[in-house]
Design an enzyme around this catalytic site. Structure first.
Site, PDB file in Angstrom:
ATOM      1  N   HIS A 186       0.824  -1.058   0.033  1.00  0.00           N
ATOM      2  CA  HIS A 186       0.180  -0.024   0.031  1.00  0.00           C
ATOM      3  C   HIS A 186       0.945   1.291  -0.043  1.00  0.00           C
ATOM      4  O   HIS A 186       2.003   1.256   0.740  1.00  0.00           O
ATOM      5  CB  HIS A 186      -0.935   0.023   1.305  1.00  0.00           C
ATOM      6  CG  HIS A 186      -2.126   1.085   1.027  1.00  0.00           C
ATOM      7  ND1 HIS A 186      -1.976   2.248   1.584  1.00  0.00           N
ATOM      8  CD2 HIS A 186      -3.463   0.695   0.801  1.00  0.00           C
ATOM      9  CE1 HIS A 186      -3.315   2.813   1.233  1.00  0.00           C
ATOM     10  NE2 HIS A 186      -4.161   1.828   0.752  1.00  0.00           N
ATOM     11  N   ASP A 211      -7.979  -5.236  -0.071  1.00  0.00           N
ATOM     12  CA  ASP A 211      -8.471  -5.909  -1.267  1.00  0.00           C
ATOM     13  C   ASP A 211      -8.303  -7.294  -1.205  1.00  0.00           C
ATOM     14  O   ASP A 211      -8.857  -8.217  -1.835  1.00  0.00           O
ATOM     15  CB  ASP A 211      -7.763  -5.454  -2.687  1.00  0.00           C
ATOM     16  CG  ASP A 211      -8.127  -3.868  -3.058  1.00  0.00           C
ATOM     17  OD1 ASP A 211      -9.486  -3.690  -3.050  1.00  0.00           O
ATOM     18  OD2 ASP A 211      -7.170  -3.155  -3.124  1.00  0.00           O
TER      19      ASP A 211
END
Length: 380
Positions: free
Chosen positions: A261, A315
Site C-alpha cells: 500500500h 483488497d
C-alpha cells in the site's frame, strides 16, 4: 516562480486540507472523523457512518431515523434509466454500467444549486439510495431478468443483497456486508477521491463528481484489485503452490495483488477486520479452499517481504467474502463503489466549503522553438 520537486503520482504531496479521515500507515490506524475504524465496524452501521463522514458528527436518533427514511424512500430509479440500462451490452463491465448510470442521474436532478443545503442533502440521499439499486439492476438485466424492486422494510445492506439475489439474505450475511461497506466508505486522498475533488472544484453537479470517481475506481491498481486477487488465488490453485508462485513473482518482479500500500507499512486494519469476518462467514456456511491459500500467501509474503513493509491491504480478503456470498467477481468493485460514494460525497461537500479549482503545474520535457515542416519535406 519556485519550481517544486516533481514526484510521479504526486506521492506525498498534500492536495487538500481535510477533516474527514486520517491514516497512520506506520501504526496501522484508520479513523473516520477521529473514530477508529475498528470501533465503527463493531458499533455503527453504514448509514450512520455515512452521516458521520458527510456531516461531521454522529447523528442523534431522530437525525439518523430521518436520514434512513429518506434513503428508503428514494431507492427506486426512474423507468427511463432502467430502459437506458437495458440497452447496455450484456458483456459490458458493471463498473462501466455504473459510471454511465450515475452520470445519467444528473440529467434528472442536476440544478447545481451548490450553495443550498437542501440541494446538497437531496443529492446525498439520491446518490446513496440509488447507486445500490443500479448495481443490482444491471446484474439482473445482463442475465435477461427484470430488476427487483427495493424493499422499504430492509436495511441498506440487506436490501442490496435482496435486490441482487432475489431473496432475503441471512442476517449474518447482511451484517457482514454492512461492515464491508463501512470499511470501504472512505480512505483519505486516494486516486478516486482526488478525482472526485478535482471534478467538484469545477462546480459541476455531484452526479458528475461521482461518475468521474467511479471511472477512476475501476482500474486494477485501485478498486479493481480485489477482482485480481481472486484471479491470483485461482491461478495458484493449492496451498502447495503458494511459495513457488511467490518465488516466480519475485523473480519476474511482478505485482502481487492484494499486498502493499502507498500508505500502510503494516497490515491494513481493514484487512484484519475482513479476515475475521471471513472466518465468521466460513464457520456458518462452510470453508473456501481459496481462504487457506490466501492465509498461506499472507504468511509467505510476510516472511519474504515483511521487512519492506509489504502486508495485505483491504483488497486481499474482501473478494473472498463476496465470493462466499455468491457475488460474481466483476461486481466486487461496484460494491466498493457503493460504499465509497459516502466518502466521495463527504469530500465533495468539504471541497465546496472553501473551493478553489485544481490547476497543478507540470514539468515540461518537450522541445522549444521547433518549426513547422511542410508536408513534402516530412520523413518517417
Amino acid at each position: 516562480m519556485t519550481v517544486c520537486e516533481y514526484r510521479p503520482g504526486l506521492e506525498g504531496i498534500p492536495a487538500a486540507e481535510s477533516a474527514i479521515s486520517h491514516v497512520d500507515g506506520q501504526r496501522g490506524i484508520l479513523e473516520y472523523r477521529g473514530i477508529k475504524i475498528e470501533e465503527l465496524a463493531e458499533k455503527s452501521n453504514f448509514l450512520e457512518t455515512t452521516y458521520l463522514l458527510i456531516w461531521g458528527k454522529l447523528p442523534t436518533k431522530p437525525e439518523l431515523e430521518d436520514f434512513e427514511h429518506e434513503i428508503r424512500y428514494h431507492r427506486r430509479i426512474k423507468y427511463r434509466i432502467v430502459d437506458m440500462m437495458k440497452c447496455f451490452p450484456e458483456s459490458g463491465h458493471p463498473m462501466d454500467a455504473l459510471q454511465a448510470s450515475a452520470a445519467a442521474l444528473g440529467l434528472f436532478y442536476s440544478r447545481r444549486d451548490l450553495h443550498n443545503p437542501a440541494y446538497i442533502r437531496a443529492a446525498v440521499v439520491r446518490l446513496m439510495a440509488k447507486i445500490p439499486t443500479m448495481v443490482a439492476a444491471f446484474q439482473l438485466m445482463r442475465n435477461g431478468n427484470e430488476p427487483v424492486r427495493p424493499r422499504d422494510d430492509l436495511g441498506y445492506a440487506a436490501n442490496f443483497l435482496y435486490m441482487l439475489n432475489e431473496r432475503e439474505p441471512d442476517p449474518l450475511s447482511a451484517r457482514i456486508m454492512d461492515i464491508c461497506l463501512i470499511l470501504h466508505a472512505e480512505h483519505t486522498m486516494n486516486a478516486s477521491t482526488f478525482s472526485a475533488r478535482v471534478t467538484a472544484s469545477t462546480l459541476t453537479d455531484p452526479y458528475a463528481v461521482v461518475a468521474s470517481a467511479v471511472g477512476t475506481l475501476g482500474g486494477p491498481l485501485h478498486g479493481g484489485a480485489n477482482e485480481e486477487v481472486i484471479a491470483m488465488l485461482e491461478e495458484i490453485g493449492s496451498v502447495e503452490n503458494v511459495r513457488p508462485y511467490l518465488d516466480d513473482c519475485l523473480q519476474r518482479k511482478s505485482k502481487i495483488m492484494g499486498f502493499g500500500h502507498r500508505v500502510y507499512k503494516v497490515k491494513d486494519p481493514r484487512a484484519t477486520i475482513l479476515q475475521n469476518l471471513s472466518e465468521q462467514l466460513f464457520e456458518k456456511f462452510g470453508s473456501d479452499k481459496y481462504y487457506e491459500i490466501a492465509v498461506e500467501m499472507e504468511r509467505a509474503v510476510e516472511e519474504r517481504l515483511g521487512h519492506k513493509g509489504i502486508y495485505p491491504n483491504v483488497d486481499f480478503y474482501s473478494g473472498l467474502l463476496y465470493r462466499k456470498m455468491g457475488i460474481p467477481t466483476d461486481l466486487f468493485t461496484p460494491i466498493f463503489a457503493i460504499a465509497r460514494v459516502a466518502g466521495w460525497l463527504a469530500h465533495w461537500k468539504e471541497q465546496l466549503e472553501e473551493n478553489r479549482i485544481y490547476r497543478p503545474t507540470q514539468v515540461y520535457t518537450g522541445y522549444h522553438e521547433a518549426h513547422y515542416i511542410p508536408m513534402e519535406k516530412r520523413y518517417s
